[in-house]
Write a protein that holds these residues in place. Sequence first.
Motif, PDB file in Angstrom:
ATOM      1  N   MET A   1       0.846  -1.197   0.000  1.00  0.00           N
ATOM      2  CA  MET A   1       0.000   0.000   0.000  1.00  0.00           C
ATOM      3  C   MET A   1       0.882   1.248   0.000  1.00  0.00           C
ATOM      4  N   ALA A 173      -7.412  -0.248   1.409  1.00  0.00           N
ATOM      5  CA  ALA A 173      -6.529  -1.334   0.978  1.00  0.00           C
ATOM      6  C   ALA A 173      -7.038  -2.685   1.467  1.00  0.00           C
ATOM      7  N   ILE A 176      -9.865  -3.818  -0.702  1.00  0.00           N
ATOM      8  CA  ILE A 176      -9.344  -4.269  -1.993  1.00  0.00           C
ATOM      9  C   ILE A 176      -8.780  -5.681  -1.894  1.00  0.00           C
ATOM     10  N   ARG A 177      -7.962  -5.926  -0.872  1.00  0.00           N
ATOM     11  CA  ARG A 177      -7.323  -7.240  -0.729  1.00  0.00           C
ATOM     12  C   ARG A 177      -8.349  -8.345  -0.463  1.00  0.00           C
ATOM     13  N   LEU A 181      -9.764  -7.875  -5.214  1.00  0.00           N
ATOM     14  CA  LEU A 181      -8.495  -8.493  -5.569  1.00  0.00           C
ATOM     15  C   LEU A 181      -8.492  -9.994  -5.273  1.00  0.00           C
ATOM     16  N   LYS A 212      -4.001  -3.544  -7.517  1.00  0.00           N
ATOM     17  CA  LYS A 212      -2.714  -3.943  -6.940  1.00  0.00           C
ATOM     18  C   LYS A 212      -1.903  -2.713  -6.523  1.00  0.00           C
ATOM     19  N   ALA A 215      -3.331  -1.844  -3.095  1.00  0.00           N
ATOM     20  CA  ALA A 215      -3.415  -2.886  -2.067  1.00  0.00           C
ATOM     21  C   ALA A 215      -2.160  -2.921  -1.216  1.00  0.00           C
TER      22      ALA A 215
END
Length: 215
Positions: A1, A173, A176-177, A181, A212, A215
């Motif tokens: 990140m 983040a 997202i992860r 993602l 990405k 993240a």
Amino acid sequence: MRSMTGEEWMVASQLYAFLGNSLLSPMSRTESVGLDPAFWRELGGLLDGALADSAESLASWAKRASADAARSEVVQRVSVEFTKLFVGPPKPAAAPWESANGPVDSHVGFGEATFAMRERLRALGLELCNENNQYEDHVGIELLYLSELCRRASEEPSGAACDAAAPDAEEIASFIREHPLAWVPRLREKVAASQPEGYFIRLLDVVLALLKRQA
């Protein structure tokens, strides 16, 4: 990140908005700027060039597609690809919902992830209203949710949250992860299996590069 400035948060917000809308409706009902090579080359220079490779791939695809067909024909071709991949009939070749892209293959787009996204939207004071009646865990809606998170983060000094209502970088983040993602690569595999030379496999590469990067 990575640490991001307020301006970079706003750029990310705008990118997520464009990408999310591009995955929610066929090009015939949105905008055709994705057929302009210059658009993708300019986009590739944003955010320290994190999207450069995937954006250049789309720029090259757009140049080839427009070389032997009128723009209206290419728009129609991309719209047909969208329908085959994400709508059907009889069923989408690449179901665009988180619920359908878990460990067990499924074409069903209503599950635990749908309810979780519905609650996240409500927590931001947002309500899903769309003519397609899409489930809340649609890839496009998750990207639009990220667009709103990034927009709110951009309003904070130096991109850092100052009050409980504003998301901070780690919160974004983490989402997202744990969500896009974690499943969009599987969606990409299905798109690649169905339309390996099309527009949307390249568009998803841009999406993944952006995810990405944050993240």
